[in-house]
Design an enzyme around this catalytic site. Sequence first.
Site, mmCIF file in Angstrom:
data_model
loop_
_atom_site.group_PDB
_atom_site.id
_atom_site.type_symbol
_atom_site.label_atom_id
_atom_site.label_comp_id
_atom_site.label_asym_id
_atom_site.label_seq_id
_atom_site.Cartn_x
_atom_site.Cartn_y
_atom_site.Cartn_z
ATOM 1 N N ALA A 78 -4.151 7.455 -4.460
ATOM 2 C CA ALA A 78 -2.778 7.018 -4.693
ATOM 3 C C ALA A 78 -2.842 5.543 -5.089
ATOM 4 O O ALA A 78 -3.125 4.673 -4.255
ATOM 5 C CB ALA A 78 -1.945 7.215 -3.437
ATOM 6 N N SER A 123 0.849 -1.200 0.000
ATOM 7 C CA SER A 123 0.000 0.000 0.000
ATOM 8 C C SER A 123 0.884 1.250 0.000
ATOM 9 O O SER A 123 2.068 1.171 -0.338
ATOM 10 C CB SER A 123 -0.947 -0.028 1.198
ATOM 11 O OG SER A 123 -1.917 0.980 1.075
ATOM 12 N N ASN A 124 0.334 2.371 0.369
ATOM 13 C CA ASN A 124 1.117 3.612 0.429
ATOM 14 C C ASN A 124 0.592 4.499 1.555
ATOM 15 O O ASN A 124 -0.338 4.112 2.262
ATOM 16 C CB ASN A 124 1.056 4.331 -0.926
ATOM 17 C CG ASN A 124 -0.376 4.594 -1.330
ATOM 18 O OD1 ASN A 124 -1.099 5.308 -0.666
ATOM 19 N ND2 ASN A 124 -0.805 3.974 -2.428
ATOM 20 N N ASP A 125 1.183 5.688 1.702
ATOM 21 C CA ASP A 125 0.902 6.542 2.866
ATOM 22 C C ASP A 125 -0.311 7.453 2.700
ATOM 23 O O ASP A 125 -0.526 8.344 3.525
ATOM 24 C CB ASP A 125 2.122 7.438 3.150
ATOM 25 C CG ASP A 125 3.221 6.671 3.843
ATOM 26 O OD1 ASP A 125 2.902 5.675 4.510
ATOM 27 O OD2 ASP A 125 4.401 7.069 3.704
ATOM 28 N N SER A 126 -1.104 7.263 1.664
ATOM 29 C CA SER A 126 -2.214 8.207 1.463
ATOM 30 C C SER A 126 -3.203 8.139 2.629
ATOM 31 O O SER A 126 -3.641 7.057 3.022
ATOM 32 C CB SER A 126 -2.940 7.876 0.161
ATOM 33 O OG SER A 126 -4.088 8.683 0.046
#
Length: 398
Positions: free
Chosen positions: A273, A206-209
């Site tokens: 994102a 995943s990512n930091d959004s």
Amino acid sequence: MLKDKKITLYVTGSIAIYKSLILARLLIKNGNEVKVVMTEDAQKFISPLTFQALTKNEVLTDVFVENDPKSISHIKTADDTDVAIIAPATANIIAKMANGIADDMASTTLLATQAPKFVIPSMNTHMLDNPATVRNLRQLSDDGITIMETANGLLAEGYTGKGRFPEPEEILNWLDSFFEAPLAGKNIVVTAGGTKERIDPVRYISNDSSGKMGIAIARAARNAGANVTLVVGSVSVKLPSGVKILKIESSTELLEETQKAFSSADALIMSAAVADFRPKRVVDHKIKKTADNDNLSIELVKNPDILKTLGSNKQDNQVMIGFAAETNDLIENAVKKIKNKNLDLIVANDVSDKRIGFNSNDNQVTYIFKDGKQVKSELASKDIIAKQIVDIMSQLLN
Ligand code: PMT
């Protein structure tokens, strides 16, 4: 413009309360019905009778005074509210709102209110700068509450600083800007948050959004009168009311839902994102460590480019806005993306700067138009950037 609405005006104990009398008058002049709720401290500055005479409505001050046995007054007031305005908002009411405290008529009614809330703080500079107040204001913003910047000027204490309650006319203009309805009747799709690409049942890429940017855009579009569909992945802030929510997890689901929603929409703003790659194979059980193997390789395959897919089929009257999240060569990369994805506008943000981009409350972006025109924004809250994006989208649509 803010007109013909049922407004509940919450006034709290600040010397700036005299300006709220003028604000109430201006709101009434615009055809709004204004009902006032006062805290105990507010009543030490001004009598409820003054607001009652001005608004021709009963002023609510005590949660235990029930004049109508058929209803519960704080719930009825909360339910009857189209717009809640807290002005002046002291550090105390802000702290109560941020923490869900309900110990008087104002805080209890606010807790029960589902209508959009607008907070106009008023306090001493040092109180405003106190980490507790900074934290509480950030919490309100994360909860979807809109906060006006205080004015810089002479404070009641005799020195100059921020924290000053703005003039009533300025407050009205600011409020009006959220109720222009340039997008009335328009269907707008907004994507927000991060995608998750499963590796096994308990692990994912995943990512930091945080979803803050996209959710602020959804709120701004809703405030501008649009029918908003929010396609949302993983987020860490409250989802907005008054918009249709479609929850997704992976990029593939995001593509499916966005494609369906966009087919009958006027515009798409793609702030999500999106993972560019996903594991080729999703393992159906938790992957175990083994004694004889120190490495694990996961083969990744490319995800479809959602904007590119939609951009290649978009109708002439549809508007598509994308973001470019870059850590280097911001403008150069963003220009490539606007062309490649057939966008009307790309919002370039430098995500290498921790003050802006992923999971920050603020952003600073460069708007790049199809014709090559570039406009750099100020560093501002994501609410302000969201409003700018929605304003540009209205212009592109109209
Ligand atoms: O959610 P926050 O914490 O508030 O953070 C906001 C944000 C940094 C996530 C947001 O401002 C932002 O930049 N969103 C876009 C993130 C991104 O995926 O950027 P990108 O440069 O990799 O992609 C360019 C554009 O194509 C984006 O609009 C993206 O949504 C879209 N895309 C990307 C990959 C893909 N497979 N399909 C896409 O449509």
